[in-house]
Write a protein that holds these residues in place. Structure first.
Motif, PDB file in Angstrom:
ATOM      1  N   MET A 191       0.816  -1.192   0.000  1.00  0.00           N
ATOM      2  CA  MET A 191       0.000   0.000   0.000  1.00  0.00           C
ATOM      3  C   MET A 191       0.864   1.262   0.000  1.00  0.00           C
ATOM      4  SD  MET A 191      -3.016   1.096  -0.018  1.00  0.00           S
ATOM      5  CE  MET A 191      -4.051   2.418   0.427  1.00  0.00           C
ATOM      6  N   ALA A 192       1.961   1.232   0.759  1.00  0.00           N
ATOM      7  CA  ALA A 192       2.841   2.399   0.827  1.00  0.00           C
ATOM      8  C   ALA A 192       3.461   2.694  -0.540  1.00  0.00           C
ATOM      9  CB  ALA A 192       3.928   2.179   1.871  1.00  0.00           C
ATOM     10  N   ARG A 193       3.808   1.641  -1.272  1.00  0.00           N
ATOM     11  CA  ARG A 193       4.390   1.853  -2.612  1.00  0.00           C
ATOM     12  C   ARG A 193       3.418   2.568  -3.531  1.00  0.00           C
ATOM     13  NH1 ARG A 193       7.951  -2.752  -5.216  1.00  0.00           N
ATOM     14  NH2 ARG A 193       7.609  -1.235  -6.851  1.00  0.00           N
ATOM     15  N   ILE A 194       2.163   2.221  -3.450  1.00  0.00           N
ATOM     16  CA  ILE A 194       1.150   2.863  -4.292  1.00  0.00           C
ATOM     17  C   ILE A 194       1.007   4.334  -3.919  1.00  0.00           C
ATOM     18  CG2 ILE A 194      -1.320   2.921  -4.834  1.00  0.00           C
ATOM     19  CD1 ILE A 194      -1.277  -0.151  -4.568  1.00  0.00           C
ATOM     20  N   LEU A 195       1.005   4.622  -2.608  1.00  0.00           N
ATOM     21  CA  LEU A 195       0.902   6.019  -2.169  1.00  0.00           C
ATOM     22  C   LEU A 195       2.120   6.828  -2.612  1.00  0.00           C
ATOM     23  CD1 LEU A 195      -0.647   5.583   1.390  1.00  0.00           C
ATOM     24  CD2 LEU A 195      -1.770   6.362  -0.707  1.00  0.00           C
ATOM     25  N   TYR A 196       3.306   6.237  -2.504  1.00  0.00           N
ATOM     26  CA  TYR A 196       4.511   6.932  -2.981  1.00  0.00           C
ATOM     27  C   TYR A 196       4.461   7.144  -4.498  1.00  0.00           C
ATOM     28  CZ  TYR A 196       7.221   6.984   1.353  1.00  0.00           C
ATOM     29  OH  TYR A 196       7.686   7.251   2.609  1.00  0.00           O
ATOM     30  N   LEU A 197       3.963   6.150  -5.220  1.00  0.00           N
ATOM     31  CA  LEU A 197       3.850   6.289  -6.673  1.00  0.00           C
ATOM     32  C   LEU A 197       2.884   7.424  -7.029  1.00  0.00           C
ATOM     33  CD1 LEU A 197       4.592   5.245  -9.489  1.00  0.00           C
ATOM     34  CD2 LEU A 197       2.656   3.668  -9.304  1.00  0.00           C
ATOM     35  N   ILE A 198       1.738   7.456  -6.371  1.00  0.00           N
ATOM     36  CA  ILE A 198       0.772   8.526  -6.617  1.00  0.00           C
ATOM     37  C   ILE A 198       1.375   9.877  -6.242  1.00  0.00           C
ATOM     38  CG2 ILE A 198      -1.443   9.487  -5.851  1.00  0.00           C
ATOM     39  CD1 ILE A 198      -2.408   6.533  -5.561  1.00  0.00           C
ATOM     40  N   GLY A 199       2.056   9.935  -5.104  1.00  0.00           N
ATOM     41  CA  GLY A 199       2.716  11.180  -4.690  1.00  0.00           C
ATOM     42  C   GLY A 199       3.765  11.628  -5.695  1.00  0.00           C
ATOM     43  N   GLY A 200       4.524  10.684  -6.238  1.00  0.00           N
ATOM     44  CA  GLY A 200       5.535  11.017  -7.233  1.00  0.00           C
ATOM     45  C   GLY A 200       4.922  11.540  -8.510  1.00  0.00           C
ATOM     46  N   ILE A 201       3.838  10.921  -8.942  1.00  0.00           N
ATOM     47  CA  ILE A 201       3.168  11.379 -10.167  1.00  0.00           C
ATOM     48  C   ILE A 201       2.582  12.769  -9.966  1.00  0.00           C
ATOM     49  CG2 ILE A 201       1.193  10.938 -11.676  1.00  0.00           C
ATOM     50  CD1 ILE A 201       1.818   7.899 -11.274  1.00  0.00           C
ATOM     51  N   VAL A 202       1.934  13.001  -8.822  1.00  0.00           N
ATOM     52  CA  VAL A 202       1.361  14.321  -8.534  1.00  0.00           C
ATOM     53  C   VAL A 202       2.475  15.376  -8.469  1.00  0.00           C
ATOM     54  CG1 VAL A 202       0.167  15.687  -6.774  1.00  0.00           C
ATOM     55  CG2 VAL A 202      -0.716  13.449  -7.413  1.00  0.00           C
ATOM     56  N   ALA A 203       3.572  15.055  -7.792  1.00  0.00           N
ATOM     57  CA  ALA A 203       4.681  16.002  -7.698  1.00  0.00           C
ATOM     58  C   ALA A 203       5.265  16.301  -9.072  1.00  0.00           C
ATOM     59  CB  ALA A 203       5.772  15.453  -6.767  1.00  0.00           C
ATOM     60  N   LEU A 204       5.382  15.294  -9.916  1.00  0.00           N
ATOM     61  CA  LEU A 204       5.918  15.498 -11.256  1.00  0.00           C
ATOM     62  C   LEU A 204       4.973  16.377 -12.093  1.00  0.00           C
ATOM     63  CD1 LEU A 204       8.436  14.733 -12.800  1.00  0.00           C
ATOM     64  CD2 LEU A 204       7.224  12.733 -13.663  1.00  0.00           C
ATOM     65  N   ILE A 205       3.682  16.160 -11.957  1.00  0.00           N
ATOM     66  CA  ILE A 205       2.706  17.004 -12.666  1.00  0.00           C
ATOM     67  C   ILE A 205       2.811  18.450 -12.181  1.00  0.00           C
ATOM     68  CG2 ILE A 205       0.232  17.467 -12.937  1.00  0.00           C
ATOM     69  CD1 ILE A 205      -0.148  14.372 -12.968  1.00  0.00           C
ATOM     70  N   LEU A 206       2.914  18.647 -10.861  1.00  0.00           N
ATOM     71  CA  LEU A 206       3.051  20.004 -10.331  1.00  0.00           C
ATOM     72  C   LEU A 206       4.354  20.652 -10.804  1.00  0.00           C
ATOM     73  CD1 LEU A 206       1.730  19.477  -6.693  1.00  0.00           C
ATOM     74  CD2 LEU A 206       0.607  20.719  -8.561  1.00  0.00           C
ATOM     75  N   GLY A 207       5.415  19.865 -10.876  1.00  0.00           N
ATOM     76  CA  GLY A 207       6.675  20.384 -11.408  1.00  0.00           C
ATOM     77  C   GLY A 207       6.560  20.780 -12.862  1.00  0.00           C
ATOM     78  N   PHE A 208       5.830  19.992 -13.634  1.00  0.00           N
ATOM     79  CA  PHE A 208       5.607  20.315 -15.045  1.00  0.00           C
ATOM     80  C   PHE A 208       4.826  21.623 -15.179  1.00  0.00           C
ATOM     81  CE2 PHE A 208       3.073  20.004 -18.963  1.00  0.00           C
ATOM     82  CZ  PHE A 208       4.106  19.858 -19.893  1.00  0.00           C
ATOM     83  N   ILE A 209       3.788  21.774 -14.364  1.00  0.00           N
ATOM     84  CA  ILE A 209       3.016  23.015 -14.370  1.00  0.00           C
ATOM     85  C   ILE A 209       3.914  24.184 -13.975  1.00  0.00           C
ATOM     86  CG2 ILE A 209       1.135  24.258 -13.224  1.00  0.00           C
ATOM     87  CD1 ILE A 209      -0.303  21.509 -13.011  1.00  0.00           C
ATOM     88  N   GLY A 210       4.775  23.969 -12.999  1.00  0.00           N
ATOM     89  CA  GLY A 210       5.687  25.014 -12.537  1.00  0.00           C
ATOM     90  C   GLY A 210       6.671  25.459 -13.599  1.00  0.00           C
TER      91      GLY A 210
END
Length: 117
Positions: A1-20
């Protein structure tokens, strides 16, 4: 479960970085560093892609090695923080207008306390 949360967090962070990358008021590199952190715990393939990226890889390596921030990044962030603090003082009624200025001072102090990359 933790791996999935980290994966989702990484994808969200990458999207926010792209927007930035396109919005001047939003940072890019801190979100990419956060994405690398999350991907290191969830998907080594994505982490390797970020570490090998020609633009973001050196920033991630510098941060991991000794918590370093490039001088250019410090200067740009300081200008943006100062602008945000001034806008807060101008457009937000007191005492709330002092909050963005205080955050800018505290954040800027921390950023300049980091070593140069």
């Amino acid at each position: 479960m933790a791996r999935i949360l980290y994966l989702i967090g990484g994808i969200v962070a990458l999207i926010l970085g792209f927007i930035g990358a396109f919005l001047p008021v939003m940072p890019t590199v801190p979100f990419v560093i956060l994405a690398a952190f999350c991907f290191a715990r969830s998907n080594p393939k994505f982490e390797a892609w970020l570490l090998d990226h020609p633009h973001f890889g050196p920033h991630i390596h510098a941060w991991r090695r000794n918590g370093a921030i490039p001088r250019r990044g410090k200067l740009i962030s300081s200008v943006m923080l100062a602008g945000s603090g001034v806008l807060g003082l101008i457009f937000v009624p007191m005492p709330w207008g002092a909050i963005p200025a205080a955050i800018a001072v505290i954040s800027g102090t921390w950023i300049w306390s980091r070593p140069d990359a």
